[in-house]
Each structure stands twice: as structure tokens, then as C-alpha cells.
Motif scaffolding. Structure first.
Motif, PDB file in Angstrom:
ATOM      1  N   SER A   1       0.824  -1.277  -0.021  1.00 33.52           N
ATOM      2  CA  SER A   1      -0.002  -0.017  -0.152  1.00 33.52           C
ATOM      3  C   SER A   1       0.801   1.288  -0.095  1.00 33.52           C
ATOM      4  O   SER A   1       0.435   2.167  -0.843  1.00 33.52           O
TER       5      SER A   1
ATOM      6  N   SER B   1       2.736   1.709  -3.096  1.00 28.96           N
ATOM      7  CA  SER B   1       1.619   1.403  -4.410  1.00 28.96           C
ATOM      8  C   SER B   1       1.897   2.285  -5.522  1.00 28.96           C
ATOM      9  O   SER B   1       1.537   2.087  -6.435  1.00 28.96           O
ATOM     10  N   GLY B   2       2.408   3.600  -5.282  1.00 31.84           N
ATOM     11  CA  GLY B   2       2.633   4.576  -6.201  1.00 31.84           C
ATOM     12  C   GLY B   2       3.576   4.041  -7.355  1.00 31.84           C
ATOM     13  O   GLY B   2       3.380   4.318  -8.486  1.00 31.84           O
TER      14      GLY B   2
ATOM     15  N   LEU C   1       0.624   9.340  -4.757  1.00 33.44           N
ATOM     16  CA  LEU C   1      -0.228   8.076  -5.235  1.00 33.44           C
ATOM     17  C   LEU C   1      -0.153   7.193  -3.654  1.00 33.44           C
ATOM     18  O   LEU C   1      -1.327   6.491  -3.357  1.00 33.44           O
TER      19      LEU C   1
ATOM     20  N   ALA D   1       5.151   9.255  -6.804  1.00 34.42           N
ATOM     21  CA  ALA D   1       4.853   7.892  -6.141  1.00 34.42           C
ATOM     22  C   ALA D   1       4.384   7.950  -4.702  1.00 34.42           C
ATOM     23  O   ALA D   1       3.426   7.628  -4.124  1.00 34.42           O
TER      24      ALA D   1
ATOM     25  N   SER E   1       1.873   1.782  -9.747  1.00 30.24           N
ATOM     26  CA  SER E   1       0.661   2.502 -10.468  1.00 30.24           C
ATOM     27  C   SER E   1       1.032   2.879 -11.828  1.00 30.24           C
ATOM     28  O   SER E   1       2.147   3.209 -12.309  1.00 30.24           O
ATOM     29  N   SER E   2       0.204   2.601 -12.852  1.00 32.16           N
ATOM     30  CA  SER E   2       0.353   3.088 -14.373  1.00 32.16           C
ATOM     31  C   SER E   2       0.817   4.523 -14.096  1.00 32.16           C
ATOM     32  O   SER E   2       1.515   5.018 -15.327  1.00 32.16           O
ATOM     33  N   ALA E   3       0.293   5.324 -13.522  1.00 36.24           N
ATOM     34  CA  ALA E   3       0.691   6.782 -13.616  1.00 36.24           C
ATOM     35  C   ALA E   3       2.084   7.003 -13.484  1.00 36.24           C
ATOM     36  O   ALA E   3       2.683   7.864 -14.064  1.00 36.24           O
TER      37      ALA E   3
ATOM     38  N   ASN F   1      -7.143  12.162  -8.369  1.00 36.51           N
ATOM     39  CA  ASN F   1      -7.542  10.869  -8.786  1.00 36.51           C
ATOM     40  C   ASN F   1      -8.348  10.075  -7.741  1.00 36.51           C
ATOM     41  O   ASN F   1      -9.018   9.118  -8.219  1.00 36.51           O
TER      42      ASN F   1
ATOM     43  N   THR G   1      -3.616   6.124  -1.688  1.00 31.82           N
ATOM     44  CA  THR G   1      -3.704   4.803  -1.292  1.00 31.82           C
ATOM     45  C   THR G   1      -4.075   4.417   0.409  1.00 31.82           C
ATOM     46  O   THR G   1      -4.753   3.780   0.749  1.00 31.82           O
TER      47      THR G   1
END
Length: 443
Positions: free
Chosen positions: A60, A63-64, A305, A302, A67-69, A356, A309
Motif C-alpha cells: 500500500s 503502491s505509487g 499516489l 509515487a 501505479s500506471s501513472a 485521482n 492509497t
């Protein structure tokens, strides 16, 4: 008795973990908002604190990076570096500089218009920024606007803010839009369509935002370009330029048709970036990669994001939303006051979830918000767009952060434009948005 003690300890531990999470997230956001530390150091401190305090599993917290971003940001830097390296940025800028360099208002307005037009054919915010930034900055330098000057900063911010804010009026052109659409379909079986979305949001979020952005840029970032009367005579396209044009066309085609083949834009961009880096086949050396990729911005993305999360997984987002909902001054019938209050709720959630994450948290609550405000369910779902497309601080919109990194924009300049746009958007565009909703029968 022992079982009871263990259960009580578990509750205490859970409560402690929740409030520690709130503390770490709050400090992280304050540091990003105040720019007291470089943004990537704040992100690294967040990762460190979250892991040392065991606030969540590593999957968690980090998780950035999965991530696809994040990978779209990284690939965007690589593609931008390749465009500059082979000379395509200068060549494309040479075509734009004559019509756009005749005045500063024309240059700013033309850049903002380019960001909006490209959003119709290219779904990725990050991809559009990576494609436009080197071209626009090269155009500025060709017109005598030096790198690092107020004019260059203004052009970079025009690319970033135009790309993110205006594209919210086009359903597939913005990640939060897709999150909202997916959440609405999952929670309420509502299938949002391209044309109704565009008709509802284009006048205010598209045209109105664009005009306001141009006005704020002209006010805050002044420059005097040297009018270029004639394009430079450039040699024919080199073999490297032809190969890169071919790669970009294939990449752009795959980005435009992602709904047909199902390949996410991030992995298409990553594949293109890998080709750019291959020995003998690509365009960039190892040193070009090191110099061309802003790893500070990648770590920052990252971190953003990861915070979002953690907020969702810990229940902090739901706690904040419910706490706000309990004190919101909502009337039991539709009104501009209710419209403004709901927009304020989404804006407040934007501080902890970023753009997001907001629709993923607010959309499942839309039914309760609709009952409390008297608005139809669809209205509550759709009014989120204006709010998450109007961040108060740059970190709330990752494409803006990426654009600032690519354009070497100081944090203070980005914060200045972001806050100014937020203020005028609330004062001028929010009432217009409500009137447009009413005119179309949404309110």
C-alpha cells in the motif's frame, strides 16, 4: 479473560494506527503545501514514517511505484528527452513560432488551445504533456524567451494547467474522469457517455476555464517575445527523426484506440520508452536517460499516489467524508447553496485524496448526498468534475506536478497560479456552472 485483554489491545492498536496515519498524512500534506522541504524529500519521509510505524503493508505504502501513472510519467520523460535529442522539438517549434510569436497573448492562448485540441485525440494527460512541453519551450526560446525566465515558466504552466484542467471536460482524456465513470458504473450501473459529458462540462470547464487560465497567465507571467517573421530553413528530416516520428505515430495511435485493444496508455508509453533506450536502435544513451528523467518528480508522484492509497485503505478518507457530511449546511431542496457546499466537500477531499482518488471516494456516497441536498443522483456525480479540476495546490493534480518538473517551474510559481485560478474559478465559474446545470435540467 486473556481473550478479552487481547481484544481490547487490538482495538487500542487499531485506534492508534488510525491516528498515526492521520498524523503522518497531515504532516506530509502540510509540507507539500508549504514547500518547506523539496517535494521528493517529503515523499521519502512519508515512505520512511509509514514503514517504520507499520501504518500499512509495503504494497500500500509503495503502491505509487506500481501505479500506471508512475510509469506513464517516467516514459513521458524519456519520450520528451528523445524528442529534444533528435531535434524534433526544434523542428515542430519552427512551424509554430511564426503565427504564435507575434504577441505574448497569442503565444499563451495558442499554447492553451493546443493542450485542449490534443486532448480530443490523445487520452493520456502525461503523454500530452511529454509531447507538448519540449515543443512549446523550444518555440519560446526561438522567440527569445530564455529558459528559466518568467515567460518560459508561464508557457510551461500553460501546458500543465491547460492539459489537466481543460481536459476534464472530455470523458476519456483525464484519469479522474475515468475513475468517476468506473465508480458510477460499479455503484449505480450508470453508463456515462462521451457526448452528454462534453455538452455538460465543455462551456464552463472547457471554454470558461481556458479563458480564465489565459487571463491569469497573462497577468502573472509577463513576457515580450521577439516576433519571428520567417521560419528557419532547416535541413531535411534525418533518419533518426523519421524513426522517432514513426514510433510516436504508432504510440499515439495506440493511445487513441485504447478502448479497442485494451492496452493501458502507461504500458504503451513504457514500451515506446524502452525502444528509445535500446542500444543502436534507440535515440538515448545512459547519460541521456539520467539527465533527461526528473527522478525527483517521479518520486514525488509515487508519494502522492501512496498517500492517496493509504488514506483509502486506512479508512481515513471515509472518516473525513462522514465527518464533513455530518456538519455540512445542506438544505433539503436543490439550491446554489447546496451546489456550492457539495463542491466544497469535493475540494476538501482533494486535499487528502488528490484528484485521482476523490471520485473513487465521493461517488459511492453520492446517493446519500443526493438525498440530503435534493439534487438528482446524476447531478451529484457530475458536479465533482468542476471541483477536482480546480485544485488549490499543485500536488492535488499529478499532471500539473509533472509539467512543473518537465518545465523546471519553481514551486512558488506553480502555487501562485494554482491559488489564483482556484479563487477566480470559485468566484466566477462556479455560479456559471450551476446555471448551466440548471439550464440542462440537472439542477
Amino acid at each position: 479473560m486473556a481473550t478479552s485483554t487481547r481484544k481490547g489491545s487490538s482495538v487500542v492498536a487499531t485506534d492508534l494506527n488510525f491516528w498515526l496515519t492521520a498524523l503522518v498524512v497531515g504532516i506530509t500534506i502540510v509540507l507539500w503545501a508549504s514547500a518547506r522541504l523539496p517535494e521528493f524529500i517529503t515523499a521519502l519521509l512519508f515512505f520512511t514514517a509509514a514503514m517504520l510505524l507499520k501504518l500499512a503493508p509495503a504494497s500500500s505504502v509503495f503502491s505509487g511505484f506500481a501505479s500506471s501513472a508512475f510509469w506513464l510519467v517516467l516514459s513521458g520523460f524519456v519520450l520528451g528527452a528523445a524528442i529534444r535529442k533528435v531535434g524534433l522539438a526544434q523542428r515542430w517549434a519552427n512551424y509554430l513560432v511564426v503565427p504564435m510569436s507575434q504577441s505574448w497573448p497569442r503565444m499563451v492562448a495558442g499554447t492553451v488551445l493546443l493542450t485542449y485540441l490534443l486532448a480530443f485525440v490523445m487520452p493520456s494527460n502525461m503523454g500530452r504533456i511529454a509531447l507538448l512541453m519540449p515543443v512549446v519551450l523550444a518555440m519560446g526560446e526561438r522567440a527569445g524567451i530564455k529558459a528559466g525566465s518568467r515567460g518560459s515558466i508561464g508557457l510551461a504552466l500553460a501546458v500543465g494547467f491547460g492539459t489537466f484542467q481543460l481536459s476534464a471536460s472530455i470523458l476519456p482524456a483525464n484519469v479522474p474522469n475515468l475513475v468517476l465513470s468506473g465508480a458510477a458504473e460499479s455503484a449505480y450501473q450508470l453508463h456515462l457517455q462521451w457526448l452528454p459529458w462534453w455538452v455538460l462540462h465543455m462551456p464552463v470547464v472547457g471554454i470558461g476555464k481556458g479563458m480564465l487560465l489565459i487571463g491569469c497567465l497573462l497577468w502573472l507571467f509577463r513576457a515580450t517575445p521577439t516576433p519571428v517573421r520567417q521560419r528557419d530553413v532547416l535541413p531535411g528530416l534525418s533518419r533518426s527523426e523519421w524513426r522517432l516520428i514513426g514510433l510516436l505515430m504508432v504510440t499515439l495511435l495506440l493511445w487513441m484506440t485504447d478502448s479497442l485493444h485494451g492496452l493501458p496508455a502507461a504500458w504503451v508509453g513504457l514500451a515506446a520508452a524502452c525502444i528509445c533506450l535500446l542500444p543502436r536502435v534507440g535515440f538515448l544513451s545512459g547519460d541521456d536517460f539520467t539527465n533527461g528523467v526528473n527522478f525527483r518528480t517521479c518520486i514525488y508522484i509515487a508519494g502522492i499516489l501512496g498517500v492517496a492509497t493509504l488514506v483509502v485503505d486506512s479508512g481515513l478518507g471515509r472518516f473525513i467524508a462522514n465527518a464533513l457530511l455530518s456538519v455540512l449546511p445542506l438544505q433539503d431542496h436543490p439550491s446554489f447553496s447546496n451546489f456550492a457546499v457539495l463542491n466544497a466537500l469535493v475540494s476538501l477531499m482533494n486535499f487528502v485524496l488528490t484528484a485521482n482518488g476523490v471520485p473513487a471516494m465521493v461517488t459511492p456516497m453520492a446517493q446519500e448526498l443526493a438525498q440530503a441536498s435534493g439534487f438528482p443522483l446524476l447531478t451529484v456525480i457530475m458536479l465533482q468534475v468542476f471541483a477536482y479540476a480546480t485544485p488549490l495546490l499543485p500536488y492535488q493534480a499529478s499532471p500539473v506536478v509533472v509539467a512543473m518538473g518537465l518545465g523546471n517551474v519553481p514551486a512558488k510559481a506553480g502555487l501562485q497560479l494554482c491559488a489564483t485560478l482556484f479563487l477566480f474559478s470559485v468566484l466566477i465559474l462556479l455560479p456559471l456552472d450551476y446555471l448551466w446545470f440548471r439550464l440542462l435540467g440537472y439542477a
